[in-house]
Scaffold this motif. Structure first.
Motif, mmCIF file in Angstrom:
data_model
loop_
_atom_site.group_PDB
_atom_site.id
_atom_site.type_symbol
_atom_site.label_atom_id
_atom_site.label_comp_id
_atom_site.label_asym_id
_atom_site.label_seq_id
_atom_site.Cartn_x
_atom_site.Cartn_y
_atom_site.Cartn_z
ATOM 1 N N TRP A 173 0.832 -1.215 0.000
ATOM 2 C CA TRP A 173 0.000 0.000 0.000
ATOM 3 C C TRP A 173 0.863 1.260 0.000
ATOM 4 C CZ3 TRP A 173 0.264 3.637 3.939
ATOM 5 C CH2 TRP A 173 0.963 3.251 5.102
ATOM 6 N N LEU A 174 2.014 1.204 0.679
ATOM 7 C CA LEU A 174 2.892 2.370 0.797
ATOM 8 C C LEU A 174 3.809 2.487 -0.417
ATOM 9 C CD1 LEU A 174 4.016 4.723 2.457
ATOM 10 C CD2 LEU A 174 5.508 3.087 3.623
ATOM 11 N N TYR A 175 4.477 1.395 -0.782
ATOM 12 C CA TYR A 175 5.420 1.450 -1.897
ATOM 13 C C TYR A 175 4.716 1.793 -3.209
ATOM 14 C CZ TYR A 175 8.554 -1.032 1.360
ATOM 15 O OH TYR A 175 9.317 -1.405 2.435
ATOM 16 N N ASP A 176 3.517 1.262 -3.421
ATOM 17 C CA ASP A 176 2.776 1.573 -4.650
ATOM 18 C C ASP A 176 2.413 3.060 -4.693
ATOM 19 O OD1 ASP A 176 2.913 -1.035 -5.491
ATOM 20 O OD2 ASP A 176 0.871 -1.562 -4.915
ATOM 21 N N ALA A 177 2.017 3.604 -3.551
ATOM 22 C CA ALA A 177 1.678 5.033 -3.501
ATOM 23 C C ALA A 177 2.908 5.895 -3.732
ATOM 24 C CB ALA A 177 1.036 5.367 -2.155
ATOM 25 N N PRO A 210 11.438 3.935 -14.885
ATOM 26 C CA PRO A 210 10.729 2.669 -14.615
ATOM 27 C C PRO A 210 11.522 1.616 -13.861
ATOM 28 C CG PRO A 210 10.171 3.469 -16.805
ATOM 29 C CD PRO A 210 11.242 4.385 -16.282
ATOM 30 N N PRO A 211 12.817 1.366 -14.167
ATOM 31 C CA PRO A 211 13.535 0.346 -13.381
ATOM 32 C C PRO A 211 13.624 0.693 -11.896
ATOM 33 C CG PRO A 211 14.714 0.819 -15.418
ATOM 34 C CD PRO A 211 13.656 1.864 -15.284
ATOM 35 N N ALA A 212 13.801 1.973 -11.583
ATOM 36 C CA ALA A 212 13.850 2.392 -10.172
ATOM 37 C C ALA A 212 12.486 2.216 -9.517
ATOM 38 C CB ALA A 212 14.310 3.843 -10.066
ATOM 39 N N LEU A 213 11.425 2.548 -10.236
ATOM 40 C CA LEU A 213 10.078 2.381 -9.690
ATOM 41 C C LEU A 213 9.768 0.909 -9.419
ATOM 42 C CD1 LEU A 213 8.148 4.924 -11.944
ATOM 43 C CD2 LEU A 213 8.768 5.216 -9.534
ATOM 44 N N GLN A 214 10.335 0.028 -10.237
ATOM 45 C CA GLN A 214 10.085 -1.407 -10.059
ATOM 46 C C GLN A 214 10.649 -1.912 -8.740
ATOM 47 O OE1 GLN A 214 11.569 -3.807 -13.286
ATOM 48 N NE2 GLN A 214 10.835 -5.727 -12.401
ATOM 49 N N THR A 215 11.903 -1.574 -8.415
ATOM 50 C CA THR A 215 12.473 -2.029 -7.148
ATOM 51 C C THR A 215 11.893 -1.256 -5.969
ATOM 52 O OG1 THR A 215 14.381 -0.566 -7.458
ATOM 53 C CG2 THR A 215 14.624 -2.868 -8.146
ATOM 54 N N LEU A 216 11.463 -0.001 -6.201
ATOM 55 C CA LEU A 216 10.776 0.746 -5.151
ATOM 56 C C LEU A 216 9.486 0.031 -4.751
ATOM 57 C CD1 LEU A 216 10.402 3.306 -3.391
ATOM 58 C CD2 LEU A 216 9.275 4.364 -5.366
ATOM 59 N N ARG A 217 8.722 -0.424 -5.738
ATOM 60 C CA ARG A 217 7.481 -1.146 -5.444
ATOM 61 C C ARG A 217 7.766 -2.474 -4.737
ATOM 62 N NH1 ARG A 217 2.879 0.724 -8.131
ATOM 63 N NH2 ARG A 217 3.267 2.208 -9.835
ATOM 64 N N ALA A 218 8.875 -3.108 -5.078
ATOM 65 C CA ALA A 218 9.181 -4.429 -4.511
ATOM 66 C C ALA A 218 9.713 -4.336 -3.088
ATOM 67 C CB ALA A 218 10.182 -5.152 -5.403
ATOM 68 N N GLY A 219 10.583 -3.353 -2.804
ATOM 69 C CA GLY A 219 11.234 -3.321 -1.499
ATOM 70 C C GLY A 219 11.563 -1.954 -0.942
ATOM 71 N N GLY A 220 11.161 -0.884 -1.617
ATOM 72 C CA GLY A 220 11.408 0.447 -1.077
ATOM 73 C C GLY A 220 12.804 0.971 -1.308
ATOM 74 N N GLY A 250 16.953 -9.024 0.493
ATOM 75 C CA GLY A 250 18.192 -9.173 -0.272
ATOM 76 C C GLY A 250 18.803 -7.844 -0.669
ATOM 77 N N GLN A 251 18.533 -6.799 0.126
ATOM 78 C CA GLN A 251 18.929 -5.450 -0.253
ATOM 79 C C GLN A 251 20.444 -5.260 -0.305
ATOM 80 O OE1 GLN A 251 17.516 -0.938 0.898
ATOM 81 N NE2 GLN A 251 17.866 -2.326 2.597
ATOM 82 N N LEU A 252 21.165 -5.802 0.677
ATOM 83 C CA LEU A 252 22.621 -5.611 0.679
ATOM 84 C C LEU A 252 23.288 -6.385 -0.457
ATOM 85 C CD1 LEU A 252 23.674 -5.530 4.448
ATOM 86 C CD2 LEU A 252 23.407 -3.637 2.833
ATOM 87 N N GLN A 253 22.777 -7.581 -0.758
ATOM 88 C CA GLN A 253 23.335 -8.320 -1.887
ATOM 89 C C GLN A 253 23.056 -7.582 -3.194
ATOM 90 O OE1 GLN A 253 25.022 -11.313 -0.784
ATOM 91 N NE2 GLN A 253 26.068 -10.818 -2.702
ATOM 92 N N TRP A 254 21.880 -6.982 -3.301
ATOM 93 C CA TRP A 254 21.552 -6.133 -4.455
ATOM 94 C C TRP A 254 22.498 -4.934 -4.519
ATOM 95 C CZ3 TRP A 254 19.892 -1.016 -3.947
ATOM 96 C CH2 TRP A 254 19.424 -0.391 -5.105
#
Length: 600
Positions: free
Chosen positions: A309-313, A324-334, A370-374
């Protein structure tokens, strides 16, 4: 002291939230019929008997084990959450954590998520009591050691930083953090109150009360003060970018809804867009964006309790700023990465996945999402391309869970030639955290700048920062060259005959104020050493730390030792980093001093 808030008084929001989590756990053990009940009641009575004196911290180890032993069994019986909430509300009031209305609202807000996270965790009674009361009551490894995999490619040779050639382009980056808009702020309302947040409600009789532009105390800001800040900025064309590291809503954490949080997100985002025009803005997620506060479940938690609900908003609100690529990972994990200009990439981390207050990490705290591995992959790609990277985030690394913090420290050490700057907020005060080589812990490799808040919470002037970095040209280091901090002096702004709009002024420039030849890591390391012997210089830093409104009590002796230790500490709970300082202070005493001064 390295936001690590004020002294005694009503429970601040974070303490309230964490204590309520305990109260919920205790209540849960009381809520089921059957064998656990008698033991749980005995433990609860011991807890309530201690309430008038010390609160839950005075509970004995045997009572703790009774409570959590019963809790462990009760969780298997799928208790009624509403009944749990009623009992938790009673405990909150008996323990005098807050006024009864605040207790009832906070419990209602927190109960479902806390119970759900606890039920799915692997924390056992002995571990829970060790976590709450210390190792003398049990050992716990729920947040045990883990490691990310560093790349097999050897670290390139280290090149000492050099100042840019005279006449090289310089980029100015506007940095905003911890705005904390309180839509219920009311000029003239009581500035002192028993709740975690004041300056709201009806105006009191006669003069006094909350000032029009803000107030010293447990108060956040009205929207017109935030708008005044943006309106007085120079032409947006004088900035290259904006880094905005979160915490948009106010500290009324006991009464927030998802609708409240989304209103704050959209309102302040719109305000920035209106005043900054086409200037690129790169946001990061703060811990107050969620409700309940600090509640950021990892991506494997799905459904209505997830953070979708938060990441999509956020993705919708920020789609004009991020590709778009940044928005994709933002929606997935912030979190996300994006190119700022040729040769410079930005990484925005979701530091809630390292937070000591994120109760969802009780389930599994090993590299959430998996944020640090990313991050390692992003840095390795940048290293291969010869690019530099700026990292932004909300919570500074030394305030993180130990394993997360130590892994991040390893990453910074490995990629010291690629990471050109680290920028954080959260603490509300003006400080920094040093990073040293892992082999000797003596060679400075990086510095994490921690900028002051826009909000006044607690007893501060509003403030913001502008960083000057090596600009966009071939061979640029993109390193921080200097920074300047601006404040609104509330005494002047709220005074009789004050100008409208109010005048924001420069508080200091770092290199001028501290006599720094440059702003590289080695310069900040030498500054800490100078603070030990140059008392006027240290007191100047103490004044700046609090945005020109320091506490009445000066920082001397143990306070100074703890603060200098905090400045050297880029990773959590590592006494080795403070051993070069003098006079020495036992690390447990330093940690206790840190705990006494947390703003959020």
């Amino acid at each position: 002291m390295a936001a690590r808030a004020q002294g005694p008084g009503p429970a601040p929001p974070l303490a309230l939230a964490l204590s309520l989590a305990l109260a919920l756990s205790v209540s849960l053990s009381l809520s089921s019929a059957g064998p656990p009940l008698a033991e749980a009641e005995a433990g609860a009575e011991a807890l309530l008997a201690a309430a008038p004196r010390w609160g839950w911290r005075n509970v004995s180890c045997p009572a703790c084990r009774l409570l959590f032993g019963a809790l462990d069994l009760a969780l298997q019986l799928e208790p009624n959450v509403a009944r749990v909430g009623r009992l938790a509300s009673r405990l909150c009031q008996e323990l005098r954590l807050a006024r009864p209305p605040v207790c009832r609202q906070a419990v209602q807000l927190f109960q479902r998520d806390v119970v759900s996270a606890w039920a799915r965790s692997v924390l056992r009674p002995g571990e829970a009591c060790g976590l709450l009361l210390g190792r003398g009551c049990g050992r716990w490894d729920i947040f045990g050691a883990w490691n990310v995999s560093l790349p097999a490619i050897p670290k390139p040779p280290v090149k000492p930083p050099r100042p840019p050639a005279p006449g090289s382009p310089v980029a100015r980056i506007l940095f905003l953090t911890d705005l904390h808009w309180d839509r219920r702020y009311a000029p003239g309302s009581p500035a002192a109150c028993p709740d975690p947040l004041c300056c709201r409600g009806d105006a009191g009789p006669g003069p006094g009360g909350a000032g029009f532009w803000g107030e010293y105390g447990k108060c956040d800001l009205p929207l017109h003060t935030i708008e005044a800040l943006l309106a007085q900025l120079p032409d947006p064309a004088t900035f290259a970018a904006v880094y905005w590291t979160g915490d948009i809503p106010a500290h009324d954490v006991w009464q927030q809804s998802r609708q409240d949080q989304l209103l704050a997100l959209r309102t302040v985002t719109g305000l920035l867009r209106r005043h900054l025009g086409h200037l690129p803005v790169y946001p990061a997620v703060g811990n107050h964006e969620a409700t309940p506060v600090n509640a950021f479940p990892p991506p494997y938690v799905r459904g209505n309790q997830s953070s979708a609900w938060l990441y999509d908003a956020m993705a919708q609100a920020w789609q004009d700023w991020l590709p778009p690529p940044a928005l994709q990972t933002l929606r997935a994990g912030g979190f996300y990465t994006v190119g700022v200009w040729p040769g410079l990439r930005l990484v925005s981390l979701n530091m809630n996945f390292c937070s000591q207050a994120n109760f969802w990490l009780l389930i599994n705290a090993t590299d959430p999402a998996g944020q640090l591995q990313w991050l390692l992959g992003v840095l390795a790609d940048a290293e291969r391309a010869g690019d530099k990277v700026h990292i932004i985030g909300h919570i500074p690394p030394a305030h993180c869970l130990r394993s997360w913090s130590w892994n991040y420290y390893r990453i910074v050490s490995r990629f010291e030639g690629t990471i050109a700057g680290q920028f954080f907020g959260h603490t509300h005060v003006d400080e920094f955290e040093m990073f040293y080589d892992e082999e000797t812990l003596s060679r400075p490799v990086s510095v994490a700048f921690v900028a002051p808040s826009v909000t006044t919470y607690i007893n501060l002037n509003p403030g913001y920062r502008v960083y000057e970095v090596d600009g966009a040209y071939p061979g640029s280091s993109h390193a921080v060259l200097d920074h300047e901090t601006f404040i609104l002096n509330l005494t002047e702004a709220n005074g009789p005959g004050a100008a409208a709009p109010p005048r924001w002024r420069s508080l200091y420039r770092a290199r001028d104020a501290y006599g720094l030849p440059a702003a590289f890591p080695a310069d900040w390391d030498r500054l800490i050493r100078r603070f030990q012997d140059d008392e006027p210089l240290f007191q100047r830093f103490w004044f700046h730390l609090h945005k020109g409104h320091p506490p009445r009590q000066p920082c001397l002796g143990p306070c100074k030792a703890a603060l200098l230790c905090a400045l050297r500490t880029g990773r959590s709970t590592d006494p080795q980093l403070c051993r070069p300082l003098r006079p020495p202070l036992p690390f447990p005493q330093i940690q206790e001093l840190w705990r006494q001064r947390r703003f959020c």
